[in-house]
Motif scaffolding. Structure first.
Motif, PDB file in Angstrom:
ATOM      1  N   ARG A 140       0.828  -1.205   0.000  1.00 50.97           N
ATOM      2  CA  ARG A 140       0.000   0.000   0.000  1.00 50.97           C
ATOM      3  C   ARG A 140       0.868   1.264   0.000  1.00 50.97           C
ATOM      4  N   LEU A 141       1.986   1.202   0.707  1.00 47.14           N
ATOM      5  CA  LEU A 141       2.921   2.326   0.676  1.00 47.14           C
ATOM      6  C   LEU A 141       3.506   2.495  -0.721  1.00 47.14           C
ATOM      7  N   ALA A 142       3.854   1.390  -1.365  1.00 47.97           N
ATOM      8  CA  ALA A 142       4.383   1.465  -2.736  1.00 47.97           C
ATOM      9  C   ALA A 142       3.364   2.098  -3.676  1.00 47.97           C
ATOM     10  N   LEU A 143       2.084   1.781  -3.483  1.00 45.73           N
ATOM     11  CA  LEU A 143       1.043   2.395  -4.310  1.00 45.73           C
ATOM     12  C   LEU A 143       0.945   3.894  -4.031  1.00 45.73           C
ATOM     13  N   ALA A 144       1.046   4.282  -2.752  1.00 44.10           N
ATOM     14  CA  ALA A 144       1.017   5.707  -2.420  1.00 44.10           C
ATOM     15  C   ALA A 144       2.162   6.458  -3.102  1.00 44.10           C
ATOM     16  N   LEU A 145       3.347   5.849  -3.105  1.00 45.01           N
ATOM     17  CA  LEU A 145       4.497   6.497  -3.739  1.00 45.01           C
ATOM     18  C   LEU A 145       4.302   6.614  -5.250  1.00 45.01           C
ATOM     19  N   ALA A 146       3.632   5.633  -5.841  1.00 47.39           N
ATOM     20  CA  ALA A 146       3.356   5.702  -7.282  1.00 47.39           C
ATOM     21  C   ALA A 146       2.385   6.825  -7.608  1.00 47.39           C
ATOM     22  N   LEU A 147       1.516   7.159  -6.665  1.00 44.91           N
ATOM     23  CA  LEU A 147       0.465   8.152  -6.906  1.00 44.91           C
ATOM     24  C   LEU A 147       0.831   9.553  -6.462  1.00 44.91           C
ATOM     25  N   VAL A 148       1.987   9.722  -5.819  1.00 43.80           N
ATOM     26  CA  VAL A 148       2.288  10.987  -5.169  1.00 43.80           C
ATOM     27  C   VAL A 148       2.329  12.153  -6.160  1.00 43.80           C
ATOM     28  N   GLY A 149       2.743  11.921  -7.386  1.00 45.31           N
ATOM     29  CA  GLY A 149       2.809  12.993  -8.369  1.00 45.31           C
ATOM     30  C   GLY A 149       1.563  13.153  -9.199  1.00 45.31           C
ATOM     31  N   ASP A 150       0.469  12.464  -8.814  1.00 47.00           N
ATOM     32  CA  ASP A 150      -0.794  12.486  -9.548  1.00 47.00           C
ATOM     33  C   ASP A 150      -0.562  12.149 -11.029  1.00 47.00           C
ATOM     34  N   PRO A 151       0.024  10.968 -11.306  1.00 48.23           N
ATOM     35  CA  PRO A 151       0.459  10.635 -12.673  1.00 48.23           C
ATOM     36  C   PRO A 151      -0.705  10.346 -13.610  1.00 48.23           C
ATOM     37  N   GLU A 152      -0.409  10.455 -14.907  1.00 45.78           N
ATOM     38  CA  GLU A 152      -1.402  10.156 -15.943  1.00 45.78           C
ATOM     39  C   GLU A 152      -1.429   8.674 -16.291  1.00 45.78           C
ATOM     40  N   VAL A 153      -0.289   8.008 -16.134  1.00 44.35           N
ATOM     41  CA  VAL A 153      -0.194   6.585 -16.454  1.00 44.35           C
ATOM     42  C   VAL A 153       0.486   5.867 -15.295  1.00 44.35           C
ATOM     43  N   LEU A 154       0.136   4.591 -15.140  1.00 48.53           N
ATOM     44  CA  LEU A 154       0.637   3.827 -14.000  1.00 48.53           C
ATOM     45  C   LEU A 154       1.118   2.453 -14.452  1.00 48.53           C
ATOM     46  N   LEU A 155       2.253   2.024 -13.895  1.00 47.82           N
ATOM     47  CA  LEU A 155       2.747   0.662 -14.032  1.00 47.82           C
ATOM     48  C   LEU A 155       2.696   0.043 -12.640  1.00 47.82           C
ATOM     49  N   LEU A 156       1.801  -0.914 -12.447  1.00 44.81           N
ATOM     50  CA  LEU A 156       1.572  -1.500 -11.130  1.00 44.81           C
ATOM     51  C   LEU A 156       2.022  -2.950 -11.124  1.00 44.81           C
ATOM     52  N   ASP A 157       2.977  -3.265 -10.246  1.00 42.65           N
ATOM     53  CA  ASP A 157       3.526  -4.614 -10.145  1.00 42.65           C
ATOM     54  C   ASP A 157       2.968  -5.277  -8.887  1.00 42.65           C
ATOM     55  N   GLU A 158       2.167  -6.332  -9.060  1.00 43.44           N
ATOM     56  CA  GLU A 158       1.576  -7.086  -7.955  1.00 43.44           C
ATOM     57  C   GLU A 158       0.950  -6.152  -6.911  1.00 43.44           C
ATOM     58  N   PRO A 159      -0.038  -5.339  -7.300  1.00 41.46           N
ATOM     59  CA  PRO A 159      -0.516  -4.282  -6.398  1.00 41.46           C
ATOM     60  C   PRO A 159      -1.203  -4.770  -5.136  1.00 41.46           C
ATOM     61  N   THR A 160      -1.731  -5.994  -5.099  1.00 44.16           N
ATOM     62  CA  THR A 160      -2.418  -6.468  -3.885  1.00 44.16           C
ATOM     63  C   THR A 160      -1.678  -7.599  -3.187  1.00 44.16           C
ATOM     64  N   ALA A 161      -0.427  -7.845  -3.554  1.00 44.43           N
ATOM     65  CA  ALA A 161       0.336  -8.948  -2.959  1.00 44.43           C
ATOM     66  C   ALA A 161       0.465  -8.761  -1.450  1.00 44.43           C
ATOM     67  N   GLY A 162       0.183  -9.828  -0.700  1.00 40.84           N
ATOM     68  CA  GLY A 162       0.365  -9.811   0.745  1.00 40.84           C
ATOM     69  C   GLY A 162      -0.731  -9.122   1.525  1.00 40.84           C
ATOM     70  N   MET A 163      -1.758  -8.636   0.853  1.00 40.16           N
ATOM     71  CA  MET A 163      -2.825  -7.906   1.548  1.00 40.16           C
ATOM     72  C   MET A 163      -3.888  -8.846   2.079  1.00 40.16           C
ATOM     73  N   ASP A 164      -4.528  -8.437   3.183  1.00 40.83           N
ATOM     74  CA  ASP A 164      -5.663  -9.197   3.687  1.00 40.83           C
ATOM     75  C   ASP A 164      -6.882  -8.918   2.789  1.00 40.83           C
ATOM     76  N   PRO A 165      -7.942  -9.716   2.897  1.00 41.90           N
ATOM     77  CA  PRO A 165      -9.086  -9.565   1.973  1.00 41.90           C
ATOM     78  C   PRO A 165      -9.678  -8.161   1.934  1.00 41.90           C
TER      79      PRO A 165
END
Length: 320
Positions: A140-165
Motif C-alpha cells: 500500500r505504501l508502494a502504491l502511495a508512492l506511485a500516486l504521489v505525483g498524480d500521474p497520468e499513467v501507471l505501471l503496477l507490479d503485484e498491487p495487492t500482494a500480501g494484503m488481507d481480503p
C-alpha cells in the motif's frame, strides 16, 4: 501504432547476448484502460516493463510512453508516470509519512502525504517504521508512492500482494477509480482475481511472445470446456484404468487425468467436451464402484485454465 495509446510496444525485440528475451512484442494501453500483462517467470514480462520504464533499451521495434521515447523524455515525462514496484528499496528506519513527503518534494504540486496515505489505507501506520510494516502494508505504501505525483499513467507490479481480503477489496476499488478518472494502467500480477475484477484486456506473454490477447472473457473462451470432478478418495491404478475404459466407451477419446496441484482426488477428462453421455458414464461408474463424487463441474473454461493451457505456469494464484 494506434493514435492515443498511453503505453505502446510495437514489434519490440530484446536480446541478452545470444538469448532473445522479447521476440517482436506488441502491446498498447489506452487512457481509461487497465491491461494485465501475465506470464510465467522468465517469459520476458519484467524486461518488457523495464523497457517501458526506460530502464532498458530495446534492440528493435518502437517504444512510446505518452507519445515519447521513455529513454529520452527526461524529468517532465517521468513526472507523468507512476511506478509501483515490489521491494521498494526504502530505508527500513523511515516511516510512511517521511517516505511520501520525500517523494512529494520531487514533484511540483505533489499530493498531500496524509491524504494520500489515508487513501491507500495507511492512516493508522503513518509513523510506523517501514521495517515493521506487513507485506501488504508495504504494498500500500508502494502504491502511495506511485500516486504521489498524480500521474497520468501507471505501471503496477503485484498491487495487492500480501494484503488481507479487506485491503485487497479497497485497493482494487482505488485502482478502478484511477481508471475511471482516465489513467492508463498496465498491471503485472500472478493474482488472477485482480485480473478478472479489474482488467479490460489481458495479454499473456510466454517465451518472449504474446501468445493470447483480449478481454478476460475472450481469453477464457479460447480454451475447450472440460469435465472436472473431485472424488471422496484417490483412485487406485486399476480403478483409474477401469474408469478410463468406461468413459472412452461413452465418448472416445476420453481420458481421466489427475489434476496437478488440486488435491489427490481431483481429476479432469481430456480428449472430449463434457457431453451429457460422458457425465452419465462417470456417475454410473462411480455408483457401481462405490466411490462418491463430491464435486462435478462441466462448465466452460476459466481464465486460469486458459492461462495454464498456454503457459503451464503453476505459480499463478487462482481466482478467489
Amino acid at each position: 501504432m494506434t493514435g492515443g495509446a498511453a503505453f505502446a510496444l510495437v514489434d519490440v525485440v530484446k536480446r541478452y547476448g545470444p538469448r532473445t528475451v522479447l521476440a517482436g512484442v506488441s502491446l498498447e494501453v489506452h487512457p481509461g484502460e487497465i491491461v494485465a500483462l501475465l506470464g510465467p517467470n522468465g517469459a520476458g514480462k519484467t524486461t518488457a516493463v523495464e523497457i517501458l520504464e526506460g530502464y532498458r533499451v530495446a534492440d528493435g521495434g518502437e517504444v512510446r510512453v505518452l507519445g515519447q521515447d521513455p529513454r529520452r523524455g527526461g524529468p517532465a515525462l517521468k513526472a507523468r508516470v507512476g511506478l509501483m514496484l515490489q521491494g521498494g528499496g526504502l530505508d527500513p528506519r523511515s516511516t510512511p509519512v517521511d517516505a511520501v513527503r520525500l517523494y512529494a518534494a520531487m514533484h511540483h504540486g505533489g499530493r498531500d502525504p496524509a491524504e494520500l496515505l489515508a487513501t491507500v489505507g495507511l492512516a493508522g501506520a503513518v509513523q510506523t517504521r517501514i521495517r515493521r510494516l506487513s507485506g501488504g502494508e508495504r504494498q500500500r505504501l508502494a502504491l502511495a508512492l506511485a500516486l504521489v505525483g498524480d500521474p497520468e499513467v501507471l505501471l503496477l507490479d503485484e498491487p495487492t500482494a500480501g494484503m488481507d481480503p479487506e485491503a485487497r477489496r479497497s485497493t482494487r476499488a482505488l485502482i478502478a477509480d484511477l481508471r475511471a478518472s482516465g489513467r492508463a494502467i498496465l498491471l503485472t500480477t500472478h493474482d488472477l482475481a485482480d485480473v478478472e475484477r479489474l482488467a479490460d484486456r489481458v495479454a499473456i506473454l510466454d517465451g518472449g511472445r504474446i501468445v493470447e490477447q483480449g478481454t478476460p472473457g475472450e481469453v477464457a473462451a479460447g480454451a475447450e470446456p472440460r469435465l472436472r470432478f473431485r472424488l471422496a478418495r484417490q483412485l487406485e491404478t486399476r480403478e483409474s484404468e477401469a474408469l478410463g475404459i468406461a468413459l472412452a466407451a461413452a465418448a472416445a477419446p476420453a481420458i481421466p487425468v489427475r489434476e496437478a496441484g488440486d488435491g489427490a482426488a481431483a481429476y479432469r477428462v481430456d480428449g472430449t467436451t463434457p457431453e451429457p453421455g460422458l457425465v452419465a458414464a462417470l456417475a454410473a461408474w462411480c455408483a457401481a464402484a462405490g466411490v462418491q463424487i463430491v464435486e462435478l463441474r462441466a462448465a466452460a473454461a476459466t481464465l486460469e485454465e486458459r492461462y495454464l493451457e498456454l503457459t503451464g505456469d503453476q505459480d499463478v494464484e487462482a481466482v478467489a
